[in-house]
Structure formats: structure tokens, C-alpha cells
Design a protein around this motif. Sequence first.
Motif, PDB file in Angstrom:
ATOM      1  N   UNK A 154      29.352  -8.905   0.162  1.00 31.28           N
ATOM      2  CA  UNK A 154      28.022  -8.476   0.442  1.00 31.28           C
ATOM      3  C   UNK A 154      26.801  -8.870  -0.038  1.00 31.28           C
ATOM      4  N   UNK A 155      25.987  -8.829   0.775  1.00 29.38           N
ATOM      5  CA  UNK A 155      24.496  -9.183   0.522  1.00 29.38           C
ATOM      6  C   UNK A 155      23.626  -8.059   0.782  1.00 29.38           C
ATOM      7  N   UNK A 156      22.885  -7.778  -0.167  1.00 31.15           N
ATOM      8  CA  UNK A 156      21.995  -6.721   0.189  1.00 31.15           C
ATOM      9  C   UNK A 156      20.470  -7.045  -0.230  1.00 31.15           C
ATOM     10  N   UNK A 157      19.537  -6.769   0.553  1.00 27.38           N
ATOM     11  CA  UNK A 157      18.210  -7.301   0.169  1.00 27.38           C
ATOM     12  C   UNK A 157      17.426  -5.894   0.249  1.00 27.38           C
ATOM     13  N   UNK A 158      16.267  -5.885  -0.782  1.00 25.81           N
ATOM     14  CA  UNK A 158      15.450  -5.024  -0.724  1.00 25.81           C
ATOM     15  C   UNK A 158      14.055  -5.357  -0.914  1.00 25.81           C
ATOM     16  N   UNK A 159      13.257  -4.958   0.198  1.00 25.41           N
ATOM     17  CA  UNK A 159      11.774  -5.366   0.122  1.00 25.41           C
ATOM     18  C   UNK A 159      10.996  -4.467   0.522  1.00 25.41           C
ATOM     19  N   UNK A 160       9.754  -4.609   0.968  1.00 23.14           N
ATOM     20  CA  UNK A 160       8.812  -3.556   1.599  1.00 23.14           C
ATOM     21  C   UNK A 160       9.273  -2.828   2.916  1.00 23.14           C
ATOM     22  N   UNK A 161      10.380  -3.262   3.735  1.00 23.73           N
ATOM     23  CA  UNK A 161      10.988  -2.929   4.665  1.00 23.73           C
ATOM     24  C   UNK A 161      12.297  -1.793   4.320  1.00 23.73           C
ATOM     25  N   UNK A 167      26.612   0.453  -6.704  1.00 25.45           N
ATOM     26  CA  UNK A 167      24.803   0.950  -6.462  1.00 25.45           C
ATOM     27  C   UNK A 167      24.505   0.619  -5.142  1.00 25.45           C
ATOM     28  N   UNK A 168      24.910  -0.245  -4.455  1.00 21.13           N
ATOM     29  CA  UNK A 168      24.418  -0.444  -2.907  1.00 21.13           C
ATOM     30  C   UNK A 168      25.078   0.673  -2.052  1.00 21.13           C
ATOM     31  N   UNK A 169      26.287   0.932  -2.173  1.00 21.13           N
ATOM     32  CA  UNK A 169      27.268   1.972  -1.216  1.00 21.13           C
ATOM     33  C   UNK A 169      26.606   3.192  -1.605  1.00 21.13           C
ATOM     34  N   UNK A 170      25.981   3.574  -2.768  1.00 20.96           N
ATOM     35  CA  UNK A 170      25.377   4.754  -3.241  1.00 20.96           C
ATOM     36  C   UNK A 170      23.764   5.048  -2.953  1.00 20.96           C
ATOM     37  N   UNK A 171      23.327   3.906  -2.232  1.00 17.63           N
ATOM     38  CA  UNK A 171      21.826   3.904  -2.073  1.00 17.63           C
ATOM     39  C   UNK A 171      21.663   3.517  -0.319  1.00 17.63           C
ATOM     40  N   UNK A 172      22.391   4.045   0.399  1.00 13.80           N
ATOM     41  CA  UNK A 172      22.213   3.514   2.002  1.00 13.80           C
ATOM     42  C   UNK A 172      21.306   4.540   2.481  1.00 13.80           C
ATOM     43  N   UNK A 174      29.678  -4.691   8.186  1.00 11.38           N
ATOM     44  CA  UNK A 174      28.832  -3.328   8.364  1.00 11.38           C
ATOM     45  C   UNK A 174      27.544  -3.754   8.120  1.00 11.38           C
ATOM     46  N   UNK A 175      26.638  -3.454   9.129  1.00 12.15           N
ATOM     47  CA  UNK A 175      24.962  -3.403   8.927  1.00 12.15           C
ATOM     48  C   UNK A 175      24.741  -2.155   7.889  1.00 12.15           C
ATOM     49  N   UNK A 176      24.400  -2.624   6.635  1.00 13.48           N
ATOM     50  CA  UNK A 176      24.128  -1.591   5.727  1.00 13.48           C
ATOM     51  C   UNK A 176      23.066  -0.494   6.046  1.00 13.48           C
ATOM     52  N   UNK A 177      22.177  -0.859   6.966  1.00 13.56           N
ATOM     53  CA  UNK A 177      20.842  -0.322   7.075  1.00 13.56           C
ATOM     54  C   UNK A 177      21.316   0.882   8.234  1.00 13.56           C
ATOM     55  N   UNK A 219      16.235  -1.189   2.706  1.00 18.96           N
ATOM     56  CA  UNK A 219      17.350  -1.982   2.199  1.00 18.96           C
ATOM     57  C   UNK A 219      17.958  -2.675   3.570  1.00 18.96           C
ATOM     58  N   UNK A 220      18.167  -3.777   3.486  1.00 22.46           N
ATOM     59  CA  UNK A 220      19.060  -4.456   4.689  1.00 22.46           C
ATOM     60  C   UNK A 220      20.174  -5.312   4.034  1.00 22.46           C
ATOM     61  N   UNK A 221      21.132  -5.676   4.756  1.00 20.89           N
ATOM     62  CA  UNK A 221      22.278  -6.280   4.340  1.00 20.89           C
ATOM     63  C   UNK A 221      23.566  -6.318   5.182  1.00 20.89           C
TER      64      UNK A 221
END
Length: 323
Positions: free
Chosen positions: A47-54, A107-112, A67-70, A56-58
Amino acid sequence: MPAGAPPVLVVTRLDDVTADTVISELNRRAVPVARLDPGNFPGTITMTAAFDTFGLSGILRTATRNVDLARVRSVYWRRPSPYAAPEGIDGQAGRWCAEEARYGLGGIVGALPGARYVNHPWRNRDAEYKPAQLATAERCGLTVPPTVITNEPDQARRFADRYGPVIYKPLRETDYLDDIGRALTVWIDDVGPDQIDDGMAHTAHLFQKRVNKTADIRMTVVGDHLFPVRIDGSPGVDWRRHYDALTYTLIDVPPDVANGVRAYLDAFGLTFGAFDFGLDSAGRWWFYECNPNGQWAWFPEPITTQITAAIADQLTNPPGAAT
């Protein structure tokens, strides 16, 4: 997973037949599904998840899905395997890897963003503590049998003398194995003052006045849908020991109990709950506990099909819908 309808992420182990029932219903509805067992990370999962002004994506990759996390529309959190260290890493390094996986992947799976959770894993965690269950049930207007949690043998004996007959129940269904690795179950059972010895001082124990019941009730609640099932035929305190002798009947719910269970789920932020009650000869429903991730797929038809459909309805709601 190709572009199209947003997918449902089912978080559970491979041998979860209850989740299989819901996945089959989602497949019947042509809803895309990805199955994830965090215990397989990092072996067959990346998995790779990115967090920025847009936001969560990854991408989350399993052995069979990307799976597209967003775009995940909902998460059905069932019974995943424990987080584990990679093969060949043990001891302190292994424990560190497992905890980093828990707080990273978990944490990622809990923050979709926008996903509906049935239930959110952190809400499940909060609702698993029996002291919190009992206190919340009482505040929500449900009737709770006299209960004590203690590690003082004298206090337990006094409670048993005052309220007997008394039952003992474990505070959590913790994995327990015998000498050859077979799983053991600590059942709910009667206990008398003479059975309470000083060994109980080693940890916390829960004792409760035994309800003079005429039947047991398992009520599965999914959102606004209540499925109260009367269970008859159990010759003992713990009906789970006697499945072959049981009969199951859908019944009506008294309005005060219906209001109480809805308030209870709201208090914990749950969409799903499996409530256990004892029914006495006066028709009173006595609250025992609520498993935020309890089993239900063993019920005979049409009960299982109705619960399956209610869960699938929750999971197919549009992303961002109110829970």
C-alpha cells in the motif's frame, strides 16, 4: 480493480463464512468488492497512501485487487487476522513491525474519506468493554441484572451470597489454547460462593445475578432494522453450548427496548450490534451484552437472508452518506 462503481472493502480473514454471505449478496447486486486481511501484510499486500491539500489518495494492492483508496464507498469490518511481523523477523523487531503495520495500514483503512463503516474498527474497540456496555445500557434505559467486576474473593463471595444464583462470564473472548494447540472456550456458567477461591485475585472477574429466564433473545440490529430472535430449548445457562437443541423465532420488540438499543448504538457510534437478552416470565428483557461484531449467519431462513440484505443495503449506500 477497474474504474466503475466505487468498491466495498471487506476486512476479514479468508475463512469468515459470515462475510462470505454478505460478499455473495454484493456480488448478486453487481457491487465491486475487495477483500482485505491485514494479517497478510506485508506478505501479499502492499500500500501507498498520500496526504496533502487534496486529502487522502493512494492504492492498496492485494493478491487479486488494486483498490483506489479515495474511491472506497464502504468498509465492512469483520474479523481480520492479527497484525503480524514479516516472516523471519521475530522478537522485539517483529513486535515493532506488527505495531507499525497496525498504526500504518490500520490507520489508513480507518481514515478513508467518505466511506461508510459497518462498523468502524475504533468504534468496535470502544464497544467491546463489558463495563462500558453495562453502564451505557443502563443509561439508555435497558434493564441490567446486578453485576460485579472484582478481583477480591471476599467481595465475590458476598455478591454470590446476596444475589445467588450467580453466573460467571469472561470479560472478553480471548484466544485460549490447550497443551496441544486446540482452541478452548471459557463458557458462561453458574458459580457458587464455595467455588470462589483465592486464585481469582490474579485478575478481574465478572459475576452477575442469573436471570430466571424463560428464553434467550439474540437481537441483531443493522441501522434502523431490528431482527429480534427468540431462542428456545437451551437446557443450560449458555445457549451457545446447545445449538442442536435450539429453535429460533422472530418476535416483536417492546418499544422501550427498541428505543434503548437504538440509543445504545448511537452512544457508541455503531451501525451494527448483536444484543443478548434474557426474557423472564413477566416479559421483561434483561440486557446481558452487545457484541459490536457478533455472529448471525447460523440463523435459519429467512432470518439470515434478511440480515444479509440489511447489511448489504448499508454497504451500498453512496459514499459520504450519513451513518
